[in-house]
Design a protein around this motif. Structure first.
Motif, PDB file in Angstrom:
ATOM      1  N   GLU A  40       0.822  -1.208   0.000  1.00  0.00           N
ATOM      2  CA  GLU A  40       0.000   0.000   0.000  1.00  0.00           C
ATOM      3  C   GLU A  40       0.859   1.262   0.000  1.00  0.00           C
ATOM      4  OE1 GLU A  40      -3.232   2.572   0.104  1.00  0.00           O
ATOM      5  OE2 GLU A  40      -3.184   0.411  -0.318  1.00  0.00           O
ATOM      6  N   GLY A  43       4.101   0.305  -3.146  1.00  0.00           N
ATOM      7  CA  GLY A  43       3.885  -0.559  -4.303  1.00  0.00           C
ATOM      8  C   GLY A  43       3.657   0.174  -5.604  1.00  0.00           C
ATOM      9  N   SER A  44       2.971   1.310  -5.568  1.00  0.00           N
ATOM     10  CA  SER A  44       2.657   2.022  -6.808  1.00  0.00           C
ATOM     11  C   SER A  44       3.903   2.590  -7.477  1.00  0.00           C
ATOM     12  CB  SER A  44       1.661   3.136  -6.541  1.00  0.00           C
ATOM     13  OG  SER A  44       2.218   4.110  -5.679  1.00  0.00           O
ATOM     14  N   GLN A  45       4.994   2.721  -6.726  1.00  0.00           N
ATOM     15  CA  GLN A  45       6.222   3.264  -7.302  1.00  0.00           C
ATOM     16  C   GLN A  45       6.869   2.294  -8.289  1.00  0.00           C
ATOM     17  OE1 GLN A  45       8.877   5.067  -4.309  1.00  0.00           O
ATOM     18  NE2 GLN A  45       7.155   4.877  -2.907  1.00  0.00           N
ATOM     19  N   ASN A  47       4.914  -0.691  -9.398  1.00  0.00           N
ATOM     20  CA  ASN A  47       3.822  -1.313 -10.156  1.00  0.00           C
ATOM     21  C   ASN A  47       4.120  -2.790 -10.413  1.00  0.00           C
ATOM     22  OD1 ASN A  47       1.298  -1.225 -11.480  1.00  0.00           O
ATOM     23  ND2 ASN A  47       2.296  -0.994 -13.475  1.00  0.00           N
ATOM     24  N   VAL A  50      -0.043  -6.262  -9.035  1.00  0.00           N
ATOM     25  CA  VAL A  50      -1.093  -5.556  -9.772  1.00  0.00           C
ATOM     26  C   VAL A  50      -2.510  -5.970  -9.374  1.00  0.00           C
ATOM     27  CG1 VAL A  50       0.339  -4.970 -11.756  1.00  0.00           C
ATOM     28  CG2 VAL A  50      -0.779  -7.200 -11.675  1.00  0.00           C
ATOM     29  N   ASN A 129       2.936  -8.456 -12.059  1.00  0.00           N
ATOM     30  CA  ASN A 129       2.795  -7.978 -13.431  1.00  0.00           C
ATOM     31  C   ASN A 129       3.680  -8.740 -14.418  1.00  0.00           C
ATOM     32  OD1 ASN A 129       1.467  -6.256 -15.194  1.00  0.00           O
ATOM     33  ND2 ASN A 129       2.960  -4.607 -15.006  1.00  0.00           N
ATOM     34  N   THR A 147       6.087  -2.109 -15.276  1.00  0.00           N
ATOM     35  CA  THR A 147       6.734  -2.308 -13.978  1.00  0.00           C
ATOM     36  C   THR A 147       8.088  -1.623 -14.000  1.00  0.00           C
ATOM     37  OG1 THR A 147       5.606  -4.387 -13.519  1.00  0.00           O
ATOM     38  CG2 THR A 147       7.702  -4.021 -12.408  1.00  0.00           C
ATOM     39  N   SER A 478       2.897   7.234  -1.830  1.00  0.00           N
ATOM     40  CA  SER A 478       2.010   6.518  -2.738  1.00  0.00           C
ATOM     41  C   SER A 478       1.657   7.436  -3.887  1.00  0.00           C
ATOM     42  CB  SER A 478       0.739   6.072  -2.007  1.00  0.00           C
ATOM     43  OG  SER A 478      -0.116   5.362  -2.873  1.00  0.00           O
ATOM     44  N   ARG A 479       2.098   7.066  -5.083  1.00  0.00           N
ATOM     45  CA  ARG A 479       1.852   7.890  -6.252  1.00  0.00           C
ATOM     46  C   ARG A 479       0.984   7.122  -7.240  1.00  0.00           C
ATOM     47  NH1 ARG A 479       7.988   9.603  -7.550  1.00  0.00           N
ATOM     48  NH2 ARG A 479       8.228   7.358  -7.283  1.00  0.00           N
ATOM     49  N   PRO A 480       0.347   7.820  -8.154  1.00  0.00           N
ATOM     50  CA  PRO A 480      -0.473   7.119  -9.144  1.00  0.00           C
ATOM     51  C   PRO A 480       0.360   6.125  -9.932  1.00  0.00           C
ATOM     52  CG  PRO A 480      -0.883   9.480  -9.210  1.00  0.00           C
ATOM     53  CD  PRO A 480       0.290   9.276  -8.306  1.00  0.00           C
ATOM     54  N   ARG A 481      -0.248   5.019 -10.305  1.00  0.00           N
ATOM     55  CA  ARG A 481       0.435   4.000 -11.092  1.00  0.00           C
ATOM     56  C   ARG A 481       0.960   4.610 -12.380  1.00  0.00           C
ATOM     57  NH1 ARG A 481      -3.199  -0.194 -11.185  1.00  0.00           N
ATOM     58  NH2 ARG A 481      -2.099  -1.113  -9.439  1.00  0.00           N
TER      59      ARG A 481
END
Length: 505
Positions: A40, A43-45, A47, A50, A129, A147, A478-481
């Motif tokens: 959480e 993880g988005s860093q 990707n 998934v 992914n 990724t 946490s940044r956008p995918r």
């Protein structure tokens, strides 16, 4: 949990983590929660993971703790979280193959590999992914995006097990399953500073599989240490009468101490596979000093390479045949829905004649026999895993190496796929970093069926160098995918029924 406690748990080696859970120093709930929290948070860093099922994972963790409390015998992976590769079928959890055609596909069965890993006590937390249908050694697809490499988010994590490797490096899971045809386990392990083992064909049986006689594509374990990969292999390996190439050795044979005295080990070093492959000078500069480590461990090192004449024809032809067999019907049913490099590989297979296949089979046999002869003189072969360092994430594949122009998405993977044709176990183990901080892996290859020799050599080298201990510096945000830079095709409707074709990089 605090971030510090979460990170401490998520970077504990899998062997130690499993022992601490069995000894009740940690609960499965604490371990699974720590990994879910890290996914959480960071993880988005990268990707890498998934699909995530936090509720299902925590329910399974509570059940695991209850079994231990009752004194029930538990498996060797008891309480360890794992996100399965998104080409491996998982009952009740979507398996997309990185394709819009399967974006909502939820299988009603587990693959044999998934069954075995969960039966040994591992807890499914999600999926990792992959490239579209696992084709190519750069992980990007139109369903989830690309990724990113945890050591440099502007670079690729490799593929097709790129999500698995990046998740290991980023502390999102302690063990990972992968698969390898032309380097799908080894390239991402090299790019992400983790360990990946391509086993001997038949060591890890695969079901379902459209062509059970195929020896090019195999499943194998990944981990942050050689011992962690061996632990997972001990669960994945073992005979199954439904698989015609299965090897009879039980998986438990790999659940043994790997400490070994390498004095007298006969080692061959092939920096460019006998002049057959161009290698980026940055890779060579990292690997050349590693040979001395084996000499210091008492090995007898000679520069030599098996005769790989015919490996190119064998691999390219047999791979193309598998792509046409596995994905040809899908291409016909959904023209325009597959990425161009995938279509090219399918069409290459469709152009094959009986004579082409006969020549490739004969070449495969010659290379295999040459390898058997070579390993009568040497115990292990050392070579580059990848011919390049992790490349720009905006590229689909490198177009040149050391001034040599490359024409297809496969050309840069020869250092891995030539070894595939040998039918030998091949380990990617962390070997150091470029001056710019990019990981480089060393490929340790053994005779067919000699996984323990390869694992012991890799473990001794790992202990002597400690390259795998270096962790990426990921900010705790946490940044956008990240968007996919290569392919923005819209999602399509997934076909009905299960899909069992598994081409790999």
């Amino acid at each position: 949990m605090t971030d510090e406690i979460t990170d401490e748990i998520t970077y504990v080696p899998a062997t130690e983590l499993a022992a601490r859970i069995r000894q009740r120093e940690l609960s499965a709930r604490e371990v699974v929660q720590a990994h879910l929290e890290r996914i959480e948070r960071v993880g988005s860093q990268v990707n890498a993971v998934v699909t995530v099922d936090p509720e299902g994972a925590m329910d399974a963790a509570r059940a695991a703790d209850d079994r231990l409390a009752r004194g029930t015998e538990v498996g060797p992976l008891h309480g360890l979280p794992i996100a399965f590769k998104d080409t491996h079928l998982t009952r009740g959890m979507r398996t997309t193959h990185g394709s819009p055609l399967f974006a909502d596909h939820v299988p009603d069965e587990d693959e044999l590999l998934v069954e075995r890993v969960q039966a040994a006590g591992a807890i499914r937390i999600g999926k990792t992914n992959v490239p579209e249908f696992a084709a190519g050694s750069h992980t990007f697809n139109p369903v989830f995006g690309a990724t990113r490499n945890p050591y440099d988010p502007t670079r690729t994590a490799g593929g097709s097990s790129g999500g698995a490797a990046a998740a290991l490096a980023a502390g999102l899971q302690p063990i990972a399953d992968g698969s390898d045809m032309g380097g799908s386990l080894r390239n991402p392990a090299s790019f992400c500073n983790v360990v990946g083992l391509r086993p001997t064909p038949g060591r890890v049986p695969a079901l379902p599989k459209r062509n059970p006689w195929d020896t090019m594509a195999v499943a194998g374990p990944m981990g942050r240490t050689v011992a962690d990969a061996a632990l997972l292999l001990s669960v994945m390996a073992g005979p199954d009468p439904r698989c015609p190439l299965t090897l009879e050795t039980p998986g438990e044979a790999f659940r043994v101490p790997l400490e070994s005295d390498l004095r007298g080990l006969r080692v061959a070093w092939a920096p460019d596979l006998g002049g057959r492959v161009p290698v980026d000078p940055e890779v060579t500069a990292v690997l050349e000093p590693q040979v001395q480590v084996f000499e210091e461990l008492g090995c007898r090192v000679t520069e030599d390479c098996p005769d790989l004449d015919g490996a190119e024809e064998a691999f390219r032809t047999l791979r193309a045949q598998e792509f046409a067999l596995g994905l040809g019907e899908l291409l016909d049913a959904h023209p325009g829905a597959l990425k161009p490099s995938l279509v090219w590989n399918i069409e290459e297979g469709r152009r094959l004649t009986g004579a082409d296949l006969a020549r490739a089979t004969a070449a495969h046999a010659r290379v295999h026999l040459a390898g058997v002869e070579f390993f009568s003189r040497y115990d292990v072969l050392l070579a580059p895993v990848s011919q390049v360092v992790p490349f720009d994430i905006e590229l689909e594949y490198p177009t040149s190496i050391a001034g040599q122009v490359l024409h297809t998405y496969l050309d840069w993977m020869r250092s891995a796929y030539f070894v595939t044709v040998l039918g030998a176990p091949a380990l990617s183990v962390p070997a150091g970093f470029t001056p710019g901080g990019l990981p480089v892996g060393l490929q340790v290859v053994g005779a067919p069926r000699a996984e323990l020799t390869v694992l012991r050599a890799g473990a001794a080298y790992e202990a002597a160098t400690g390259h795998g201990v270096r962790r990426p510096a990921l900010p705790h945000d946490s940044r956008p995918r990240p968007a996919l830079p290569h392919d923005s095709r819209p999602h399509g409707n997934h076909p009905h029924g299960s899909h069992h074709a598994h081409p790999r990089a």
